[in-house]
Design an enzyme around this catalytic site. Structure first.
Site, PDB file in Angstrom:
ATOM      1  N   LEU A 130      30.110  44.667  41.844  1.00  0.00           N
ATOM      2  CA  LEU A 130      30.868  45.745  42.480  1.00  0.00           C
ATOM      3  C   LEU A 130      31.271  46.825  41.485  1.00  0.00           C
ATOM      4  O   LEU A 130      31.321  46.584  40.273  1.00  0.00           O
ATOM      5  CB  LEU A 130      32.133  45.167  43.126  1.00  0.00           C
ATOM      6  CG  LEU A 130      31.922  44.176  44.273  1.00  0.00           C
ATOM      7  CD1 LEU A 130      33.250  43.535  44.663  1.00  0.00           C
ATOM      8  CD2 LEU A 130      31.273  44.865  45.464  1.00  0.00           C
ATOM      9  N   SER A 131      31.600  47.984  42.007  1.00  0.00           N
ATOM     10  CA  SER A 131      32.148  49.056  41.183  1.00  0.00           C
ATOM     11  C   SER A 131      33.441  48.559  40.539  1.00  0.00           C
ATOM     12  O   SER A 131      34.289  47.959  41.203  1.00  0.00           O
ATOM     13  CB  SER A 131      32.442  50.277  42.069  1.00  0.00           C
ATOM     14  OG  SER A 131      32.995  51.317  41.312  1.00  0.00           O
ATOM     15  N   ALA A 149      33.630  46.200  38.275  1.00  0.00           N
ATOM     16  CA  ALA A 149      33.528  44.786  37.889  1.00  0.00           C
ATOM     17  C   ALA A 149      33.444  44.600  36.380  1.00  0.00           C
ATOM     18  O   ALA A 149      33.804  43.549  35.857  1.00  0.00           O
ATOM     19  CB  ALA A 149      32.323  44.132  38.561  1.00  0.00           C
ATOM     20  N   GLY A 150      32.930  45.623  35.677  1.00  0.00           N
ATOM     21  CA  GLY A 150      32.786  45.521  34.231  1.00  0.00           C
ATOM     22  C   GLY A 150      31.343  45.578  33.753  1.00  0.00           C
ATOM     23  O   GLY A 150      31.061  45.311  32.582  1.00  0.00           O
ATOM     24  N   SER A 184      23.436  47.722  42.507  1.00  0.00           N
ATOM     25  CA  SER A 184      22.274  47.097  43.170  1.00  0.00           C
ATOM     26  C   SER A 184      22.701  46.041  44.192  1.00  0.00           C
ATOM     27  O   SER A 184      22.515  44.850  43.977  1.00  0.00           O
ATOM     28  CB  SER A 184      21.283  46.525  42.147  1.00  0.00           C
ATOM     29  OG  SER A 184      21.874  45.874  41.079  1.00  0.00           O
TER      30      SER A 184
END
EC number: 2.7.1.25
Length: 169
Positions: free
Chosen positions: A12-13, A15-16, A85
């Site tokens: 996810l956006s 997340a790191g 992705s």
């Protein structure tokens, strides 16, 4: 000498992914490995600037990046990819393009709650307010990898630990 591979970080956006990818690139470079970092945000300012965030555009984004990775791998350069992705079938296509034996799927499996707390660009707040359509994890799906090469939860693991795990692959 290590064979060139592709580390494909998905999650996810917030997340790191980019942070881990950058640290991995630094570590591999210090170890004398030729590598390059392909970050989704950077790619969307050039190579993929003409694409949106529909499922079709995301598939094309991943297809292009996978072909670039294959070129790098064929030249002996390890590619480190940081892309949301979100769809399993697109990651599977990337694996086929690159070569399954060189493709390492890394799931940065940080919880959506932590990603929202981090929200460095304010994107989750905008998505929750309806200002961003097709935002992964809110109004668009994220299909987590079923059997990734490695699963990293940045809510549980320090950056150095994440990089160390990836270096062992």
């Amino acid at each position: 000498m290590h064979d060139a591979r592709t580390f494909w970080l998905t999650g996810l956006s917030g997340a790191g992914k980019s942070t881990i990818a950058s640290a991995l690139q630094e570590r591999l470079t210090q170890a004398g490995r030729h590598c390059t970092l392909l970050d989704g945000d950077v790619l969307r300012t050039g190579l993929c600037a003409d694409l949106g965030f529909s499922p079709e555009s995301r598939a094309e984004n991943i297809r292009r990046v996978a072909h670039v990775c294959k070129l790098f791998n064929d030249a002996g350069v390890t590619a480190i990819v940081a892309l949301i992705s979100p769809y399993a079938h697109d990651r599977d296509k990337a694996r086929q393009i690159i070569d399954a034996s060189k493709f390492l799927e890394i799931h940065v499996a940080t919880s959506i709650e932590l990603c929202e707390r981090r929200d460095p660009k304010g994107l989750y707040a905008k998505a929750r307010a309806g200002e961003i359509k097709q935002f992964t994890g809110i109004s668009a799906p994220y299909e987590a990898p079923v059997a990734p090469s490695c699963r990293l939860d940045t809510g549980q693991l320090a950056l150095a630990d994440c990089v160390e795990l990836l270096c062992r692959l």
